[in-house]
Design an enzyme around this catalytic site. Sequence first.
Site, PDB file in Angstrom:
ATOM      1  N   LYS A 294       8.118  -0.859  12.219  1.00  0.00           N
ATOM      2  CA  LYS A 294       8.752  -0.426  10.967  1.00  0.00           C
ATOM      3  C   LYS A 294       9.882   0.574  11.263  1.00  0.00           C
ATOM      4  CE  LYS A 294       4.713  -1.232   8.026  1.00  0.00           C
ATOM      5  NZ  LYS A 294       3.866  -0.778   6.938  1.00  0.00           N
TER       6      LYS A 294
ATOM      7  N   GLU B 175      10.685  -4.807   4.291  1.00  0.00           N
ATOM      8  CA  GLU B 175      10.741  -6.224   3.915  1.00  0.00           C
ATOM      9  C   GLU B 175      10.336  -6.410   2.455  1.00  0.00           C
ATOM     10  OE1 GLU B 175       9.271  -4.929   6.586  1.00  0.00           O
ATOM     11  OE2 GLU B 175       9.169  -6.324   8.270  1.00  0.00           O
TER      12      GLU B 175
ATOM     13  N   LYS C 118       0.838  -1.197   0.000  1.00  0.00           N
ATOM     14  CA  LYS C 118       0.000   0.000   0.000  1.00  0.00           C
ATOM     15  C   LYS C 118       0.879   1.256   0.000  1.00  0.00           C
ATOM     16  CE  LYS C 118      -3.411   2.235   2.935  1.00  0.00           C
ATOM     17  NZ  LYS C 118      -4.229   2.147   4.135  1.00  0.00           N
TER      18      LYS C 118
ATOM     19  N   GLY D  84      -4.775  -2.042   5.461  1.00  0.00           N
ATOM     20  CA  GLY D  84      -4.033  -3.201   4.952  1.00  0.00           C
ATOM     21  C   GLY D  84      -4.734  -4.519   5.222  1.00  0.00           C
ATOM     22  N   ARG D  85      -5.171  -4.723   6.475  1.00  0.00           N
ATOM     23  CA  ARG D  85      -5.783  -6.011   6.831  1.00  0.00           C
ATOM     24  C   ARG D  85      -7.191  -6.172   6.275  1.00  0.00           C
ATOM     25  NH1 ARG D  85      -4.822  -2.421  10.457  1.00  0.00           N
ATOM     26  NH2 ARG D  85      -6.288  -1.671  12.018  1.00  0.00           N
TER      27      ARG D  85
ATOM     28  N   HIS E 230      -5.532 -33.120  18.773  1.00  0.00           N
ATOM     29  CA  HIS E 230      -4.437 -33.971  19.254  1.00  0.00           C
ATOM     30  C   HIS E 230      -3.322 -33.136  19.854  1.00  0.00           C
ATOM     31  CE1 HIS E 230      -6.168 -37.543  17.335  1.00  0.00           C
ATOM     32  NE2 HIS E 230      -6.708 -36.636  16.548  1.00  0.00           N
TER      33      HIS E 230
ATOM     34  N   GLU F  30      -4.713  -6.683  15.375  1.00  0.00           N
ATOM     35  CA  GLU F  30      -4.197  -5.383  14.942  1.00  0.00           C
ATOM     36  C   GLU F  30      -5.291  -4.320  15.066  1.00  0.00           C
ATOM     37  OE1 GLU F  30      -1.412  -5.707  11.647  1.00  0.00           O
ATOM     38  OE2 GLU F  30      -2.286  -3.900  10.824  1.00  0.00           O
TER      39      GLU F  30
HETATM   40  C1  G6Q Z   1      -2.380  -3.876   8.054  1.00  0.00           C
HETATM   41  C2  G6Q Z   1      -1.129  -3.315   8.512  1.00  0.00           C
HETATM   42  C3  G6Q Z   1       0.112  -3.982   8.017  1.00  0.00           C
HETATM   43  C4  G6Q Z   1       0.441  -3.680   6.557  1.00  0.00           C
HETATM   44  C5  G6Q Z   1       1.852  -4.149   6.283  1.00  0.00           C
HETATM   45  C6  G6Q Z   1       2.272  -3.910   4.855  1.00  0.00           C
HETATM   46  O1  G6Q Z   1      -3.462  -3.445   8.327  1.00  0.00           O
HETATM   47  O2  G6Q Z   1      -1.103  -1.959   8.304  1.00  0.00           O
HETATM   48  O3  G6Q Z   1       0.047  -5.376   8.187  1.00  0.00           O
HETATM   49  O4  G6Q Z   1      -0.472  -4.283   5.705  1.00  0.00           O
HETATM   50  O5  G6Q Z   1       2.728  -3.506   7.158  1.00  0.00           O
HETATM   51  O6  G6Q Z   1       2.171  -2.570   4.518  1.00  0.00           O
HETATM   52  P1  G6Q Z   1       2.286  -2.108   3.032  1.00  0.00           P
HETATM   53  O7  G6Q Z   1       1.179  -2.701   2.264  1.00  0.00           O
HETATM   54  O8  G6Q Z   1       2.245  -0.614   3.050  1.00  0.00           O
HETATM   55  O9  G6Q Z   1       3.623  -2.624   2.537  1.00  0.00           O
END
Ligand code: G6Q
Length: 546
Positions: free
Chosen positions: A510, A211, A205, A265-266, A382, A351
């Site tokens: 981050k 990463e 996003k 994001g989520r 189990h 989150e």
């Molecule tokens: C989700 C969070 C987090 C995010 C990641 C990746 O709600 O904000 O999990 O999706 O940190 O972020 P980017 O999509 O910006 O790389």
Amino acid sequence: MTPLNITEWQSLQRHYSDLKYASMREEFALDSGRFDRFTIRCSDLLLDYSKNRITKETIEKLIALANAVDMSGWIERMFSGEAINNTEGRAVLHTALRNRSNAPVMVNGKDVMPAVNAVLAQMKTFCNQVHNGDWLGFSGKKITDVVNVGIGGSDLGPAMICDAIEPYGIEGLSVHFVSNVDGTDLSTTLDKLNPETTLFVIASKTFTTQETLTNAESARSWFLKSASQQDVAKHFVAVSTNAEAVAAFGIDTDNMFEIWDWVGGRYSLWSAIGLPIALYAGMENFERLLDGAHEMDNHFRHQPLTENMPVIMGLLGVWYINFFGSQTQAIVPYDHSLARFPSHMQQLDMESNGKVTNRTGQRISYKTGPVIWGTPGTNGQHAYFQLIHQGTQLIPVDFVLPVNSHYPDVDHQSILLANGLAQSEALMKGKNAEEVRAELVKEGLEGEALEALLPHKVFPGNRPSNTLIFAKLTPEMLGKLVALYEHKVFVQGAIWNINSFDQWGVELGKQLAKAILPDLKEGADISTHDSSTTSLINLIKELRFN
Ligand code: G6Q
């Protein structure tokens, strides 16, 4: 505003004192209509919440609490594009991404639907090109492998969905997910792939996530060992809000799929972040997923609170967390293809509602989001089910049960279902001392040996669970299920008066790593952190460079 001061909360507190020793087993024995009273349908999805420590009065009181916090008002504010994510000044409109009615959704006076539809159309064209061979790799071969490079919300949702809709996958195309900055993730994925037929989707996003950018750069270096710079355009596409950073990375912005800041994001798998899903199973199946979620959205927006599945599930969670003191919630799908479902739910819930500050910035003194965890049944039985049955904590469980499998073996499916049902029944009923005694006598045990073993074989029971049951895990059903949990999380956030849509804890992670990275370079010992971090950094340097 704290919910603790609401009369309806206090009334629930008194009700809890009256009800805390009530036995579900007895309630079932006394009331043959309990199942009918405590079930809700959203078309072909049924929620049985009768195996909870509730009476009719509990539900009335929980609904009264929901009314007291203006639940219906909050629902409407979210759907209509109000900036309810107050700490980031953003609307929360994952529901617009799957607004199949196409009715206008206004953000700052502008309808977002034309932009949503334009990106869906762009995804469709692109997927069709990849599938029918109009989009070819640099050496003229068809794309056989898609690698999604993303993390968190840009990984977990699409990865979970792709696993779950495996029976709908298009032949000849595989999808892979690389998220971890640990080079093992990328290397072991690329080892299996041919650069001529591999397409990378760089999903971020912000397009600033360390990463993802590190993995994307390494993926490009791997690709360039076999191809030239101009070939990158055929093998790298991006999903982002940040066109500038996408261009700076070297991806043609014609190959960028836009998302918007009002998609968390989520909550983003319904946007172009879902591109790997559409590539894997076709745009038609991606749209079926959106259709199912939209159906749940309509249910959530329009059903009265008493017959509203996300509302009831959210309120039951509040009942256990804030009154019974539960700290965790297990989600156990009896479907192997939903193995990643609990992980996605874990991010979604923890989150969103892992917050200690209310909407207006005050520190709060009541419990908010639970720890979410789980793995598919029957495997969990189990392993950790022991603690759910006989441990000292109360752990509510959601059983997710598809009745029919996509795979042919009917015997397996019957055994799987029998196990799921047996667990929820046993958790509710338990096994008392008389029942254990009768069993042991039947086995030929008596006297001291019997008395010594007996307490260990008693199950307290009265342990709550929900059962979500449906005919088959179709894309529509999956959409419905994920949207159900998204809205459940929203309901709980409204009760707790928190903003479920920011994630400052993730942002902190981050920043922190970026601050430590330069200290790990080869060179003299450092001394700038606390003694633990300083010593660990210096040890790492010694082990890496000496
Ligand atoms: C989700 C969070 C987090 C995010 C990641 C990746 O709600 O904000 O999990 O999706 O940190 O972020 P980017 O999509 O910006 O790389």
